[in-house]
Design an enzyme around this catalytic site. Sequence first.
Site, PDB file in Angstrom:
ATOM      1  N   GLU A 153       0.855  -1.195   0.000  1.00 13.79           N
ATOM      2  CA  GLU A 153       0.000   0.000   0.000  1.00 13.79           C
ATOM      3  C   GLU A 153       0.892   1.246   0.000  1.00 13.79           C
ATOM      4  OE1 GLU A 153      -3.475  -0.262   2.336  1.00 13.79           O
ATOM      5  OE2 GLU A 153      -3.891   1.886   2.285  1.00 13.79           O
ATOM      6  N   ASN A 203      -3.348  -1.879   7.720  1.00 12.55           N
ATOM      7  CA  ASN A 203      -4.666  -2.397   7.330  1.00 12.55           C
ATOM      8  C   ASN A 203      -4.481  -3.915   7.285  1.00 12.55           C
ATOM      9  OD1 ASN A 203      -5.762   0.174   7.016  1.00 12.55           O
ATOM     10  ND2 ASN A 203      -5.024   0.322   4.909  1.00 12.55           N
ATOM     11  N   LYS A 280      -3.909  -0.536  14.109  1.00 12.89           N
ATOM     12  CA  LYS A 280      -4.761   0.540  13.566  1.00 12.89           C
ATOM     13  C   LYS A 280      -6.184   0.129  13.908  1.00 12.89           C
ATOM     14  CE  LYS A 280      -6.132   2.587   9.103  1.00 12.89           C
ATOM     15  NZ  LYS A 280      -5.773   2.739   7.672  1.00 12.89           N
ATOM     16  N   GLU A 284     -10.563   4.366   9.492  1.00 12.43           N
ATOM     17  CA  GLU A 284     -10.749   4.057   8.071  1.00 12.43           C
ATOM     18  C   GLU A 284     -11.327   2.650   7.870  1.00 12.43           C
ATOM     19  OE1 GLU A 284      -6.891   4.950   6.279  1.00 12.43           O
ATOM     20  OE2 GLU A 284      -7.569   7.018   5.948  1.00 12.43           O
ATOM     21  N   ARG A 317      -1.986   3.087  17.158  1.00 10.75           N
ATOM     22  CA  ARG A 317      -1.956   4.309  16.335  1.00 10.75           C
ATOM     23  C   ARG A 317      -3.065   5.299  16.718  1.00 10.75           C
ATOM     24  NH1 ARG A 317      -2.495   3.622  10.673  1.00 10.75           N
ATOM     25  NH2 ARG A 317      -0.722   4.852   9.984  1.00 10.75           N
ATOM     26  N   ARG A 328     -11.211  17.361  10.635  1.00 11.94           N
ATOM     27  CA  ARG A 328     -10.421  16.137  10.803  1.00 11.94           C
ATOM     28  C   ARG A 328      -9.177  16.378  11.662  1.00 11.94           C
ATOM     29  NH1 ARG A 328      -8.131  12.528   5.737  1.00 11.94           N
ATOM     30  NH2 ARG A 328      -6.428  11.544   6.867  1.00 11.94           N
ATOM     31  N   LYS A 352       1.099  10.160  13.873  1.00 12.93           N
ATOM     32  CA  LYS A 352       1.710  10.715  12.654  1.00 12.93           C
ATOM     33  C   LYS A 352       2.255  12.108  12.971  1.00 12.93           C
ATOM     34  CE  LYS A 352      -0.956   8.139   9.264  1.00 12.93           C
ATOM     35  NZ  LYS A 352      -1.693   8.120   7.986  1.00 12.93           N
ATOM     36  N   ASP A 357      -2.443  13.979   7.562  1.00 12.87           N
ATOM     37  CA  ASP A 357      -1.946  12.751   6.930  1.00 12.87           C
ATOM     38  C   ASP A 357      -0.724  12.995   6.042  1.00 12.87           C
ATOM     39  OD1 ASP A 357      -1.780  10.125   6.221  1.00 12.87           O
ATOM     40  OD2 ASP A 357      -3.431  10.155   4.803  1.00 12.87           O
ATOM     41  N   GLU A 379       5.301   8.758  13.956  1.00 13.88           N
ATOM     42  CA  GLU A 379       5.286   7.974  12.712  1.00 13.88           C
ATOM     43  C   GLU A 379       5.513   8.943  11.548  1.00 13.88           C
ATOM     44  OE1 GLU A 379       1.939   5.170  12.106  1.00 13.88           O
ATOM     45  OE2 GLU A 379       1.806   5.895  10.058  1.00 13.88           O
ATOM     46  N   GLU A 385       3.847   9.059  -0.472  1.00  9.00           N
ATOM     47  CA  GLU A 385       2.442   9.021  -0.880  1.00  9.00           C
ATOM     48  C   GLU A 385       1.965  10.373  -1.377  1.00  9.00           C
ATOM     49  OE1 GLU A 385      -0.222   7.687   2.216  1.00  9.00           O
ATOM     50  OE2 GLU A 385      -2.005   8.254   1.083  1.00  9.00           O
ATOM     51  N   HIS A 503      -3.893  18.714   1.214  1.00 11.46           N
ATOM     52  CA  HIS A 503      -4.786  17.630   0.766  1.00 11.46           C
ATOM     53  C   HIS A 503      -5.612  17.969  -0.473  1.00 11.46           C
ATOM     54  CE1 HIS A 503      -5.969  13.600   1.290  1.00 11.46           C
ATOM     55  NE2 HIS A 503      -5.746  13.547   2.589  1.00 11.46           N
TER      56      HIS A 503
END
Length: 691
Positions: A153, A203, A280, A284, A317, A328, A352, A357, A379, A385, A503
């Site tokens: 991922e 995930n 996690k 999500e 996390r 958010r 994070k 993100d 993290e 990404e 974002h």
Amino acid sequence: MKKLILSLFIMCLALAASAEDGHQLWLRYQPNPEPAKVQLSLWYDGCGTVAPSPTIELAMKELQQYWHGAPITMEADCGPMHWKKGDDGFTIERKADGGLLLKAHGRDIGLLYGAYYLLRLQQSGQPVNPCEERPAFSLRLLNHWDNPNGTVERGFAGRSIFWNEKGEMRNEKWDAAHEELIRTYARANASIGINGTVLNNVNAKPAALSTESLQKTKEIADLLRPYGIRVYLSINFASPIKIGGLTTADPLNADVVRWWKDKVNEIYKMIPDFGGFLVKANSEGEPGPQDFGRTHADGANMLGKVLKPHKGIVMWRAFVYNPQSSDRANQAYEEFMPLDGQFADNVIIQIKNGPIDFQPREPYSPLFTAMQKTPMMVEFQITQEYLGAANHLVYLAPMWKEFFSFVKPASLKAMAGVANIGDDTNWCGHHFAQSNWYAFGRLAWNPSLTSEAIADEWLRQTFSLTPDPSPKGEGSIYSQLLSVMLDSREACVNYMMPLGIHHIFAGGHHYGPEPWYAPQGVRADWTPPYYHKADGIGLGFDRTLNGSANVKQYPEALCREYNDINTCPENLLAWFHHVPWDHKMKSGRTFWDELCHKYDEGVREARHFLTVWDAMQPYVDGQRFDEVQRKLRIQARDAEWWRDACLLYFQTFSHRPIPQDMEHPVHNLDEMMKFNIPIGMYENPTRGYTQ
Ligand code: GCV
């Protein structure tokens, strides 16, 4: 000295002539014709000698094979009173006879780290001085987002190095080669001090804990162990239901606790030094304790308790957010602050670096300064990404150093980085992306190292660059290349999302601009308009006390600074404010004009990177030169694409002209809005906008 320069120069010419695929990373030590003089002095509580461990044997072998300097004595007290105690560090002393003494502080890994330390100095042309080295964090971990089917991922460097498409660690055909690959991976990590690795995606599939999969995990653990690397697994919180046949995964249910206890016992029977779990939960769509009316603390502490007798840990996390909330950025704090002080002592909350993100620029996550009674770790995302995947040269040390300028390393227990490693020959997809793996390890060892020092030692080792007697002279090609690395993160911010915008990426794969992306039915916080909020008045998310009050989560002085549009740092302006188009910036320009100039500056910087690289041709081997050049060309075109897409789109709200004194967009908005790249989240795009 002259001789050394001459031989380096010859080495450079030889390198330039030969093909190079980058597989060797920064580990390009020159072998000795005869083993170097390296002696071992190990004892047991001062009364007896002991046999060297596999780790010490490795240290010995590395130095014998590659060390060209003074004789070395390696020394450690291996008695039960000392062994496994102390930190991972080492000391280097100069002996009266001119030889070197390398002493482990306590653990055998100190000798291996010391060996790589010496080889690094040798390889980067630095002198060896007496020193005492110890890591700032006791846990320095990579997180692999690798799936059991071999996809990664947000992986842009091919497929997983751990799992193949059948979910197996390996098959008969690639056994030996695969083992070698894992050993090379381990060696690279040990050379920069990384001491743990999470082998699967957060995930997580429940099957990661099946006995069959654990057997493969054990095989990997056996290969990594001599290099001082422990393995960890991401777990699916619903595993007791999914693979355990229970009807619940409620962390307070006795059957559930028993199931985890048995599973953990099974793991430790196979892997006695297993590190622990990464989780996690309730994020999500992943299951978690809240599904059973319990808190994050209930879930984490249950796992902590079953791991504790084995000295295992839980990394839980804090990456949580739900579609209902109005901001958010507020959510991790809102969920975790009420639990501060309620976590078991072998639970670490993994946060994070920023509150959203892994954006090109975010303020630090306010949880880091708010939580006072909970062990925390940061993290970072090494894989790019949101930074041009494996197509853009973006050196990330400056971003991580920026984080550490707000969050004291001493307030953290550990550092984790989402790996950018795959089975591509060059490991990371882009030769310069290797520098981010390298920088992550070096900063996890010593966060006070400068970005420049790390880039410098990486460049010297990776490209063997010392082509002239004053390689660092003002304006030399080498120093220009160093500047490219150091400037690359800010350049990326400029051409993607300057002045605090965030974002506004394409949906799904996150490559390229799509500030307009808002298909019906997609949750709002997965669409750019939720973040940029462009309208006739201005641009940006109002997180002031009159808006979402996110500023309140920061310490008072910062809260005040961020809350006022006139004191808020301009590089975070649209993060904290809905900035009027005509707001006066420090430069004297309006916000709109400044935005246009920032985007254009980013494009010019990306083009400049290519110009500098082109001048490197005589000094770099042909293959790596061509491959980096191709990527820099994509980056320069992508920068243009970002500028044009964002400015033309935001112009439909600002209704202001693009300033005369900059290059104007060369693409058409309607065409860019129709363009998309047909890839998922497991691959690197071969190119960006192609019209
Ligand atoms: C592993 C972001 C990424 C996801 C990732 C998630 C996380 O949302 O886009 O791919 O999932 O972060 O960190 O859990």
